[in-house]
Design an enzyme around this catalytic site. Structure first.
Site, mmCIF file in Angstrom:
data_model
loop_
_atom_site.group_PDB
_atom_site.id
_atom_site.type_symbol
_atom_site.label_atom_id
_atom_site.label_comp_id
_atom_site.label_asym_id
_atom_site.label_seq_id
_atom_site.Cartn_x
_atom_site.Cartn_y
_atom_site.Cartn_z
ATOM 1 N N ASP A 199 0.865 -1.179 0.000
ATOM 2 C CA ASP A 199 0.000 0.000 0.000
ATOM 3 C C ASP A 199 0.903 1.231 0.000
ATOM 4 O OD1 ASP A 199 -2.045 1.826 0.116
ATOM 5 O OD2 ASP A 199 -2.549 1.457 2.219
ATOM 6 N N ASN A 241 -3.209 3.487 12.687
ATOM 7 C CA ASN A 241 -4.278 2.491 12.731
ATOM 8 C C ASN A 241 -3.831 1.060 12.475
ATOM 9 O OD1 ASN A 241 -7.257 1.835 12.685
ATOM 10 N ND2 ASN A 241 -6.671 1.174 10.628
ATOM 11 N N HIS A 242 -2.801 0.899 11.635
ATOM 12 C CA HIS A 242 -2.440 -0.455 11.207
ATOM 13 C C HIS A 242 -0.957 -0.548 10.892
ATOM 14 C CE1 HIS A 242 -4.100 2.021 7.885
ATOM 15 N NE2 HIS A 242 -2.912 1.764 7.363
ATOM 16 N N ARG A 299 1.031 14.058 9.665
ATOM 17 C CA ARG A 299 -0.274 13.827 9.045
ATOM 18 C C ARG A 299 -0.741 12.466 9.547
ATOM 19 N NH1 ARG A 299 -2.358 9.896 5.247
ATOM 20 N NH2 ARG A 299 -3.911 10.843 3.904
ATOM 21 N N ASP A 313 -2.731 9.420 9.638
ATOM 22 C CA ASP A 313 -3.470 8.639 8.655
ATOM 23 C C ASP A 313 -4.665 7.929 9.297
ATOM 24 O OD1 ASP A 313 -3.463 7.280 5.981
ATOM 25 O OD2 ASP A 313 -3.161 5.507 7.220
ATOM 26 N N TYR A 345 -10.481 5.425 12.777
ATOM 27 C CA TYR A 345 -10.694 3.977 12.923
ATOM 28 C C TYR A 345 -9.885 3.318 14.029
ATOM 29 C CZ TYR A 345 -11.660 5.495 8.140
ATOM 30 O OH TYR A 345 -12.074 6.207 7.045
ATOM 31 N N GLU A 403 -6.353 13.018 9.092
ATOM 32 C CA GLU A 403 -7.025 12.488 7.907
ATOM 33 C C GLU A 403 -8.298 11.796 8.379
ATOM 34 O OE1 GLU A 403 -6.915 9.450 4.139
ATOM 35 O OE2 GLU A 403 -6.279 8.808 6.099
ATOM 36 N N HIS A 411 -2.708 11.762 -3.575
ATOM 37 C CA HIS A 411 -2.168 10.485 -4.040
ATOM 38 C C HIS A 411 -3.221 9.382 -4.117
ATOM 39 C CE1 HIS A 411 -2.392 10.317 0.282
ATOM 40 N NE2 HIS A 411 -2.232 9.008 0.230
ATOM 41 N N ASP A 412 -4.401 9.619 -3.572
ATOM 42 C CA ASP A 412 -5.467 8.615 -3.593
ATOM 43 C C ASP A 412 -6.443 8.908 -4.723
ATOM 44 O OD1 ASP A 412 -4.601 7.079 -1.405
ATOM 45 O OD2 ASP A 412 -5.495 8.487 0.014
#
Ligand code: GLC
Ligand code: CA
Length: 560
Positions: A65, A107-108, A203, A205, A209, A247, A312-313
């Site tokens: 990712d 988050n991950h 930033r 992310d 969540y 974000e 970028h998304d």
């Protein structure tokens, strides 16, 4: 000894430039951009007029990712360089007055992170509780799947230990368990590490969540806010003047909570505004923008919106109604390859059909609406995209520096580049590149550079209030921006026809509109209704210069 602006509210006055290290400049001919390459391009960025850089993830990762799948929070991905290179980059940026914002992926992690490798190996691993496990997929059923094109569920089966683990994004990105105090500690240490090196902002992310709770949609939970407030508190004590950007792809009312009582985030993206700029210019009508601004609450004094056109998304269409989404898809993404998840994977110029008038108008909106603008790399020269590449890679192609081999991005063999540069008759690097655009004053690059200069000549745009002007002609979107006694009047013609508009300027009787690019003086404001003519997709930025006596009275309140 740095030249950066020391104001603690610096993030209100910057123009942010978003950079994927791998796409910018390859200094060692391995086909991948790197930190030394980026250092070599800092003077270009200073010359362009941006004042802060946001680097996409550059720590070690299997890059499934693009680095948001972190394998090591404390080391640089080897192809991008070393921690020393990063430190050198940071120092060089600061010497040039540039602020640096990096990523904090809370988050991950990647499933190759040693924590997860251990956690998945045995139920008794000391890291088992770093992640979220379940015997069934029945838990947290109220939670949406974000990467809907690639994942069917937020649960993935782990055969060795015979349980499912939770993930809001790709299945190879297991969510960390923020209910575990050790996880909180680990991430706080990550934050301190990067701030100790000297980065100016993080930033954060995928912030909504962090926690999961049964019976909720597992987004924006009170526990998430409590953790962020704890993080903010530590920063205020140990690293005053640093910035946290959220974000949170949510509606304004939910995002408001992330500002807290000036005790959570300093900044947050305004996700709902962005698609409405695209609707407004497609329909030639200001209503979508005015409506969302009406729904945008006041935010605390020290807080700031981050606004953007592209990043970028995919151009995310989560914060629109079903009807608006269908409209945007049918208008901007007729080819199904242009779509991804709930969004559109294209760049600004192709979205604007390479119409310079529309591109410049969108930049005018970006630079004059309330908030700090973020420019995505390559959009300053109007780079194109490649919808034949998978996932979001089509908007992450090599920066186009010149018409040389590989667009001047790399001396490597073309076949060894991480992905090929854009090569087509309209957007190819032979046509669209920095070297050519620097040479003439009407190029997209030169014009944007000038717009940056004008924006930075005052604090009105970063700090001022906004008042929408409800003129009768809906195709013209006009507003006042005001700060410390200074007034700007902005007019944008969203339509493809020449438009005429009467603006009520009764409040500014006796003022003189001065066009900000040319310093041309317009007739003194004498009548309540002032008439303007705008060319198709044309825009004006005026300073309203007060009558002499008042000006003397307000001396010292003007430019910084
Ligand atoms: C954010 C990033 C995106 C990434 C995702 C998962 O939305 O912008 O690129 O894939 O988080 O980390
Ligand atoms: Ca390289």
């Amino acid at each position: 000894m740095t030249a950066v602006n020391r104001d603690p509210l610096w993030y209100k006055d910057v123009i942010i430039y978003e950079i994927p290290v791998k796409s910018f400049f390859d200094s060692n001919r391995d086909g991948i951009g790197d930190l030394p390459g980026l250092i070599g391009k800092l003077d270009y960025l200073v010359d362009l007029g941006v004042t802060a850089l946001w680097l996409l993830p550059f720590t070690d990762s299997p890059l499934r990712d693009d680095g948001y799948d972190i394998r090591d929070y404390y080391n640089v991905y080897p192809h991008y360089g070393t921690l020393n290179d990063f430190q050198r980059f940071l120092d060089e940026a600061h010497l040039r007055g540039l602020r640096v914002i990096t990523e904090l992926v809370l988050n991950h992690t990647s499933n190759t992170h040693p924590w997860f490798v251990s956690a998945r190996s045995s139920r008794s691993s000391p890291y088992r509780d770093y992640y979220v496990w379940s015997d069934t997929t029945e838990k947290y059923q109220g939670t949406r799947v974000i990467f809907s094109d690639s994942e069917k569920s937020n649960w993935t089966w782990e055969p060795k230990t015979r349980q499912y683990y939770w993930h809001r994004f790709f299945h190879h990105q297991p969510d960390l368990n923020f209910d575990n105090p050790k996880v909180q500690e680990e991430l706080l240490n990550v934050v301190k590490f990067w701030f100790s090196l000297g980065v100016d902002g993080l930033r954060c992310d995928a912030v909504p969540y962090l926690f999961e709770r049964e019976g909720t949609n597992c987004e924006n939970l009170p526990e998430t806010h409590a953790f962020m407030k704890r993080l903010r508190k530590e920063i205020d004590v140990q690293f005053p003047g640093r910035m946290l950007l959220a974000e949170a792809n949510q509606w304004p009312q939910e995002v408001l909570e992330y500002f807290g009582n000036e005790d959570e985030f300093h900044m947050a993206y305004h996700f709902p505004l962005m698609p409405r700029l695209f609707i407004a210019i497609a329909q030639g009508n200001r209503k979508p923008i005015v409506d969302i601004l009406d729904q945008t609450p006041q935010i605390p004094d020290s807080c700031q919106w981050a606004i953007f056109l592209r990043n970028h998304d995919e151009l995310t269409l989560e914060m629109v109604t079903d009807q608006e989404r269908d409209y945007l898809w049918s208008y901007y993404a007729k080819d199904s390859r242009m779509r991804l998840n709930i969004g559109i994977r294209r760049r600004l110029s192709p979205l604007m059909q390479n119409d310079r008038r529309k591109i410049d108008l969108m930049q005018s909106l970006l630079l004059t609406l309330p908030g700090t603008p973020i420019l995505y790399y390559g959009d300053e020269i109007g780079m194109g995209d490649n919808i034949h590449l998978g996932d979001r890679n089509g908007v992450r192609t090599p920066m186009q520096w010149s018409s040389d081999k590989n667009g001047g991005f790399s001396r490597a063999d073309p076949s060894s580049l991480y992905i090929p540069p854009i090569q087509n008759p309209v957007y190819g690097y032979q046509v669209v590149n920095v070297e050519s655009q620097i040479r003439y004053p009407t190029s997209p690059l030169s014009v944007l550079r000038q717009m940056f200069q004008v924006r930075q000549s005052t604090r009105i745009f970063g700090r001022g209030t906004l008042t929408v002007i409800h003129s009768r002609n809906q195709k013209v979107f006009a507003y006042f921006r005001e700060y410390g006694g200074e007034v700007a009047l902005i007019l944008n013609n969203l339509s493809d026809a020449t438009e005429s508009v009467y603006v009520d300027l009764s409040r500014f009787n006796g003022y003189v509109p001065v066009e900000m690019f040319s310093q041309t003086q317009f007739p003194l404001i004498r009548k309540a209704r002032f008439h303007f003519t705008l060319s198709p997709y044309g825009f004006f930025w005026f300073h309203l210069r007060p009558p002499r006596s008042e000006k003397a009275g307000k001396k010292g309140k003007g430019n910084p």
